[in-house]
Write an enzyme that holds these catalytic residues in place. Sequence first.
Site, PDB file in Angstrom:
ATOM      1  N   ASP A  36      50.406  66.726  62.379  1.00 29.36           N
ATOM      2  CA  ASP A  36      50.170  65.504  61.607  1.00 29.36           C
ATOM      3  C   ASP A  36      49.286  64.508  62.363  1.00 29.36           C
ATOM      4  O   ASP A  36      49.194  64.520  63.599  1.00 29.36           O
ATOM      5  CB  ASP A  36      51.511  64.804  61.339  1.00 29.36           C
ATOM      6  CG  ASP A  36      52.331  65.503  60.271  1.00 29.36           C
ATOM      7  OD1 ASP A  36      51.990  66.640  59.890  1.00 29.36           O
ATOM      8  OD2 ASP A  36      53.326  64.893  59.833  1.00 29.36           O
ATOM      9  N   ASP A  37      48.697  63.624  61.582  1.00 35.23           N
ATOM     10  CA  ASP A  37      48.085  62.362  62.056  1.00 35.23           C
ATOM     11  C   ASP A  37      46.699  62.492  62.677  1.00 35.23           C
ATOM     12  O   ASP A  37      46.135  61.492  63.110  1.00 35.23           O
ATOM     13  CB  ASP A  37      48.992  61.614  63.049  1.00 35.23           C
ATOM     14  CG  ASP A  37      50.339  61.264  62.472  1.00 35.23           C
ATOM     15  OD1 ASP A  37      50.503  61.357  61.250  1.00 35.23           O
ATOM     16  OD2 ASP A  37      51.235  60.894  63.253  1.00 35.23           O
ATOM     17  N   HIS A  82      48.619  55.867  56.236  1.00 36.47           N
ATOM     18  CA  HIS A  82      49.865  56.184  56.937  1.00 36.47           C
ATOM     19  C   HIS A  82      50.929  55.092  56.792  1.00 36.47           C
ATOM     20  O   HIS A  82      51.872  55.014  57.563  1.00 36.47           O
ATOM     21  CB  HIS A  82      49.611  56.473  58.428  1.00 36.47           C
ATOM     22  CG  HIS A  82      50.651  57.355  59.052  1.00 36.47           C
ATOM     23  ND1 HIS A  82      51.799  56.870  59.610  1.00 36.47           N
ATOM     24  CD2 HIS A  82      50.718  58.691  59.192  1.00 36.47           C
ATOM     25  CE1 HIS A  82      52.517  57.880  60.082  1.00 36.47           C
ATOM     26  NE2 HIS A  82      51.876  58.990  59.826  1.00 36.47           N
ATOM     27  N   HIS A  88      52.261  66.957  66.396  1.00 37.28           N
ATOM     28  CA  HIS A  88      51.203  65.976  66.110  1.00 37.28           C
ATOM     29  C   HIS A  88      49.966  66.236  66.959  1.00 37.28           C
ATOM     30  O   HIS A  88      50.083  66.501  68.153  1.00 37.28           O
ATOM     31  CB  HIS A  88      51.696  64.556  66.406  1.00 37.28           C
ATOM     32  CG  HIS A  88      52.811  64.102  65.516  1.00 37.28           C
ATOM     33  ND1 HIS A  88      54.124  64.470  65.727  1.00 37.28           N
ATOM     34  CD2 HIS A  88      52.808  63.346  64.388  1.00 37.28           C
ATOM     35  CE1 HIS A  88      54.875  63.934  64.773  1.00 37.28           C
ATOM     36  NE2 HIS A  88      54.108  63.252  63.946  1.00 37.28           N
TER      37      HIS A  88
HETATM   38 ZN   LIG Z   1      52.294  60.888  60.357  1.00 36.32          ZN
END
Ligand SMILES: [Zn+2]
Length: 235
Positions: free
Chosen positions: A43-44, A98, A188
């Site tokens: 993620d991210d 987000h 992440h």
């Molecule tokens: Zn996230």
Amino acid sequence: MVRKIIVYVAVIIIIFVGILLWSYSGAIVTAPVTEKVVALTYDDGPNPPHTQNLLDMLERHSVKATFFPKGQNIEMFPESVRAIVREGHEIGNHSYSHHPMVSLSKTDMLEELVLSNRLIENLVGYEPVLFRPPYGIQGPGLKMALEELDMTSILMSSSGLDWEITDPKLIASAVVESVEPGSIVLLHDGHGDVSDPNAQDSRAASVEATDIIIKELKAQGYRFVTVGELIELPK
Ligand SMILES: [Zn+2]
């Protein structure tokens, strides 16, 4: 009087739990399979150079993963998004900003989802159908927004806790100890909240942990698939 209050409180709790359960119904946490398969998710990102280092790492192990990049980062690092797809990985939507989706109106949520979908489509030629809610939080508005867009919410059943843990060995053991057949693993390659004081921390630890996770799980007989492949497997 006391009895009335108890009844009111009980009714409110039942309604609240009902709404919560309904909000999360349809979200995928894990796949009900017996085969030793696991889906790694990141993620991210994108977040150079860590995303590219991660891609190199996955390539060395011939493992395909699923990435849920943040829209704002897609705009900043479009080449990384192209590289993710070029190398055979899957891309999902992780919102544009987000923000926790429950803090937004349904219209704003739809805008977030559609904006990120368009950004991804413009770069790779297809719109994602998978969505990972920021912070894993899903309310009734998000459920309805996802249904409107025909998208599926993807949660997780195993995590490297790499927003807290910085030692690659410990990130890896958090995953390896919690993985079961059908697990969706959260890691992440970027940071969701840039106001977080740790936001500029390296994601090198997550990349290094990935190396350990893949070696250990392969030794246990696991194979790695994307989330899209995982949810299509026969039950
Ligand atoms: Zn996230």
